[in-house]
Design a protein around this motif. Sequence first.
Motif, PDB file in Angstrom:
ATOM      1  N   ARG A  62      40.562  53.026  60.461  1.00  0.00           N
ATOM      2  CA  ARG A  62      40.272  54.008  59.457  1.00  0.00           C
ATOM      3  C   ARG A  62      41.240  54.069  58.313  1.00  0.00           C
ATOM      4  O   ARG A  62      41.117  54.338  57.357  1.00  0.00           O
ATOM      5  N   GLU A  63      42.692  54.315  58.917  1.00  0.00           N
ATOM      6  CA  GLU A  63      43.777  54.327  58.260  1.00  0.00           C
ATOM      7  C   GLU A  63      43.749  52.839  57.518  1.00  0.00           C
ATOM      8  O   GLU A  63      44.415  52.935  56.303  1.00  0.00           O
ATOM      9  N   ARG A  64      43.805  51.804  58.110  1.00  0.00           N
ATOM     10  CA  ARG A  64      44.038  50.511  57.661  1.00  0.00           C
ATOM     11  C   ARG A  64      42.925  49.984  56.443  1.00  0.00           C
ATOM     12  O   ARG A  64      43.179  49.594  55.541  1.00  0.00           O
ATOM     13  N   TRP A  65      41.728  50.607  56.603  1.00  0.00           N
ATOM     14  CA  TRP A  65      40.712  50.119  55.823  1.00  0.00           C
ATOM     15  C   TRP A  65      40.067  51.385  55.300  1.00  0.00           C
ATOM     16  O   TRP A  65      39.184  52.055  55.976  1.00  0.00           O
ATOM     17  N   ARG A  66      40.148  51.466  53.907  1.00  0.00           N
ATOM     18  CA  ARG A  66      39.266  52.747  53.303  1.00  0.00           C
ATOM     19  C   ARG A  66      38.360  52.214  52.358  1.00  0.00           C
ATOM     20  O   ARG A  66      38.591  51.367  51.576  1.00  0.00           O
ATOM     21  N   MET A  67      36.931  52.417  52.609  1.00  0.00           N
ATOM     22  CA  MET A  67      35.924  51.858  52.187  1.00  0.00           C
ATOM     23  C   MET A  67      35.585  52.410  50.774  1.00  0.00           C
ATOM     24  O   MET A  67      35.870  53.662  50.403  1.00  0.00           O
ATOM     25  N   SER A  68      35.118  51.521  49.877  1.00  0.00           N
ATOM     26  CA  SER A  68      34.487  52.021  48.414  1.00  0.00           C
ATOM     27  C   SER A  68      33.112  51.296  48.329  1.00  0.00           C
ATOM     28  O   SER A  68      32.295  51.091  49.386  1.00  0.00           O
ATOM     29  N   GLU A  69      32.398  51.403  47.241  1.00  0.00           N
ATOM     30  CA  GLU A  69      31.038  51.090  47.250  1.00  0.00           C
ATOM     31  C   GLU A  69      30.776  49.760  47.348  1.00  0.00           C
ATOM     32  O   GLU A  69      29.940  49.395  47.989  1.00  0.00           O
ATOM     33  N   SER A  70      31.833  48.902  46.973  1.00  0.00           N
ATOM     34  CA  SER A  70      31.697  47.334  46.984  1.00  0.00           C
ATOM     35  C   SER A  70      32.593  46.661  47.797  1.00  0.00           C
ATOM     36  O   SER A  70      32.535  45.326  47.870  1.00  0.00           O
ATOM     37  N   GLY A  71      33.553  47.472  48.558  1.00  0.00           N
ATOM     38  CA  GLY A  71      34.339  46.660  49.460  1.00  0.00           C
ATOM     39  C   GLY A  71      35.536  47.796  50.110  1.00  0.00           C
ATOM     40  O   GLY A  71      35.031  48.815  50.477  1.00  0.00           O
ATOM     41  N   PHE A 125      42.674  45.749  47.320  1.00  0.00           N
ATOM     42  CA  PHE A 125      41.321  45.748  47.282  1.00  0.00           C
ATOM     43  C   PHE A 125      40.674  44.382  47.722  1.00  0.00           C
ATOM     44  O   PHE A 125      40.874  43.363  47.158  1.00  0.00           O
ATOM     45  N   TYR A 126      39.721  44.573  48.695  1.00  0.00           N
ATOM     46  CA  TYR A 126      38.793  43.306  49.005  1.00  0.00           C
ATOM     47  C   TYR A 126      37.333  43.787  48.828  1.00  0.00           C
ATOM     48  O   TYR A 126      36.909  44.752  49.032  1.00  0.00           O
ATOM     49  N   ILE A 127      36.703  42.808  48.424  1.00  0.00           N
ATOM     50  CA  ILE A 127      35.068  42.832  48.410  1.00  0.00           C
ATOM     51  C   ILE A 127      34.370  42.469  49.373  1.00  0.00           C
ATOM     52  O   ILE A 127      34.915  41.612  50.155  1.00  0.00           O
ATOM     53  N   GLY A 128      33.521  43.161  49.924  1.00  0.00           N
ATOM     54  CA  GLY A 128      32.901  42.878  51.166  1.00  0.00           C
ATOM     55  C   GLY A 128      33.250  43.808  52.301  1.00  0.00           C
ATOM     56  O   GLY A 128      33.667  44.861  52.066  1.00  0.00           O
ATOM     57  N   ASP A 129      32.833  43.513  53.511  1.00  0.00           N
ATOM     58  CA  ASP A 129      32.969  44.316  54.576  1.00  0.00           C
ATOM     59  C   ASP A 129      34.298  43.708  55.244  1.00  0.00           C
ATOM     60  O   ASP A 129      34.621  42.652  55.625  1.00  0.00           O
ATOM     61  N   PRO A 130      35.047  44.741  55.880  1.00  0.00           N
ATOM     62  CA  PRO A 130      36.176  44.270  56.714  1.00  0.00           C
ATOM     63  C   PRO A 130      35.766  43.834  58.043  1.00  0.00           C
ATOM     64  O   PRO A 130      34.818  44.116  58.590  1.00  0.00           O
ATOM     65  N   LYS A 140      39.662  38.940  49.111  1.00  0.00           N
ATOM     66  CA  LYS A 140      40.821  39.594  48.540  1.00  0.00           C
ATOM     67  C   LYS A 140      40.863  39.628  46.882  1.00  0.00           C
ATOM     68  O   LYS A 140      40.608  38.270  46.414  1.00  0.00           O
ATOM     69  N   THR A 141      40.985  40.581  46.321  1.00  0.00           N
ATOM     70  CA  THR A 141      41.186  40.667  44.784  1.00  0.00           C
ATOM     71  C   THR A 141      42.596  40.823  44.352  1.00  0.00           C
ATOM     72  O   THR A 141      43.507  40.907  45.243  1.00  0.00           O
ATOM     73  N   HIS A 142      42.816  40.663  43.054  1.00  0.00           N
ATOM     74  CA  HIS A 142      44.170  41.330  42.739  1.00  0.00           C
ATOM     75  C   HIS A 142      44.328  42.590  42.400  1.00  0.00           C
ATOM     76  O   HIS A 142      45.507  42.999  41.739  1.00  0.00           O
ATOM     77  N   TRP A 143      43.505  43.804  42.599  1.00  0.00           N
ATOM     78  CA  TRP A 143      43.505  44.871  42.409  1.00  0.00           C
ATOM     79  C   TRP A 143      44.418  45.691  43.526  1.00  0.00           C
ATOM     80  O   TRP A 143      44.497  45.326  44.624  1.00  0.00           O
ATOM     81  N   VAL A 144      45.427  46.165  42.954  1.00  0.00           N
ATOM     82  CA  VAL A 144      46.480  47.035  43.778  1.00  0.00           C
ATOM     83  C   VAL A 144      46.408  48.463  43.447  1.00  0.00           C
ATOM     84  O   VAL A 144      46.296  48.909  42.351  1.00  0.00           O
ATOM     85  N   CYS A 175      46.913  43.345  39.656  1.00  0.00           N
ATOM     86  CA  CYS A 175      48.271  42.609  39.488  1.00  0.00           C
ATOM     87  C   CYS A 175      47.883  41.122  38.629  1.00  0.00           C
ATOM     88  O   CYS A 175      47.254  40.633  38.846  1.00  0.00           O
ATOM     89  N   GLY A 176      49.024  40.853  37.827  1.00  0.00           N
ATOM     90  CA  GLY A 176      48.985  39.791  37.027  1.00  0.00           C
ATOM     91  C   GLY A 176      48.313  39.779  35.928  1.00  0.00           C
ATOM     92  O   GLY A 176      48.295  38.684  35.054  1.00  0.00           O
ATOM     93  N   ASN A 177      47.710  40.950  35.581  1.00  0.00           N
ATOM     94  CA  ASN A 177      47.144  41.093  34.158  1.00  0.00           C
ATOM     95  C   ASN A 177      48.120  40.936  33.153  1.00  0.00           C
ATOM     96  O   ASN A 177      49.367  41.438  33.487  1.00  0.00           O
ATOM     97  N   ASP A 178      47.836  40.708  32.026  1.00  0.00           N
ATOM     98  CA  ASP A 178      48.778  40.315  30.723  1.00  0.00           C
ATOM     99  C   ASP A 178      49.327  41.630  30.488  1.00  0.00           C
ATOM    100  O   ASP A 178      50.377  41.765  29.870  1.00  0.00           O
ATOM    101  N   ASP A 179      48.317  42.726  30.355  1.00  0.00           N
ATOM    102  CA  ASP A 179      49.097  43.939  30.268  1.00  0.00           C
ATOM    103  C   ASP A 179      49.766  44.849  31.193  1.00  0.00           C
ATOM    104  O   ASP A 179      50.340  45.742  30.779  1.00  0.00           O
ATOM    105  N   ASP A 180      50.136  44.185  32.206  1.00  0.00           N
ATOM    106  CA  ASP A 180      50.697  44.840  33.408  1.00  0.00           C
ATOM    107  C   ASP A 180      52.379  44.662  33.271  1.00  0.00           C
ATOM    108  O   ASP A 180      52.865  43.534  33.807  1.00  0.00           O
ATOM    109  N   ASP A 181      53.100  45.400  32.398  1.00  0.00           N
ATOM    110  CA  ASP A 181      54.367  44.812  32.039  1.00  0.00           C
ATOM    111  C   ASP A 181      55.360  46.030  32.260  1.00  0.00           C
ATOM    112  O   ASP A 181      55.680  46.071  33.569  1.00  0.00           O
ATOM    113  N   ASP A 182      55.771  46.814  31.332  1.00  0.00           N
ATOM    114  CA  ASP A 182      56.854  47.663  31.788  1.00  0.00           C
ATOM    115  C   ASP A 182      56.248  49.279  32.484  1.00  0.00           C
ATOM    116  O   ASP A 182      57.150  50.013  32.707  1.00  0.00           O
TER     117      ASP A 182
END
Length: 206
Positions: A84-93, A121-126, A131-135, A173-180
């Motif tokens: 439960r500490e390692r995986w925290r569920m949301s609606e889509s992942g 963030f991962y989409i689907g079930d653990p 894996k996504t680029h959301w941090v 992560c890696g988004n063009d607006d993710d700068d300073d």
Amino acid sequence: MGDHNSNTNSTNFNLPPGFRFYPTDEELVVHFLHRKAALLPCHPDIIPDLDLYPYNPWDLNGRAMGEGNKWYYYSRRTSSSGERERWRMSESGYWESIGVEEPIYSSKNGKRVGIKKCSVFYIGDPPHGIKTHWVMQEFMLSNSSTNKKKLRSSSTCTSNDYSRWVVCRVYECGNDDDDDGAELSCLDEVFLSLDDLDDGISNLPN
């Protein structure tokens, strides 16, 4: 996955034109989180309270404090352990913790004021999600940085442990607006890279 490129304009929080919200890690802990946990007023009071994990990251628009492609919100940690500490569920992942804690130090006296944990963030079930680029960077107070005596003396705290407040920064992560603004530290980069390496190794044929 929704329109996750749209932004929440900071003027929705009745802030002056031209206001930009780009706090450092230290500022998030010292100016915002510490005051939240100590029941002190915070100006500007612009970071909302949300449940920690139920939302998909691209659904934070309009709910969390948004600036560019970063979203900020307060939440409460719940007692959990193991899977439960390692995986925290949301609606889509689910959010999966990288499993490392990075200390946050005061620039004034060098003392440790907080801790940063990072999840992806991962989409689907653990454990077989995509894996996504959301941090998510989750900031919490160090034990020494919370005045527990003051918290216990407040009648408001009888049913709430305010020392368990955290403040989260979510971004892609890696988004063009993710700068300073968001500080993806060297530790974050290293462990994200290691996670990619583990994924590649696990997919190799036997």
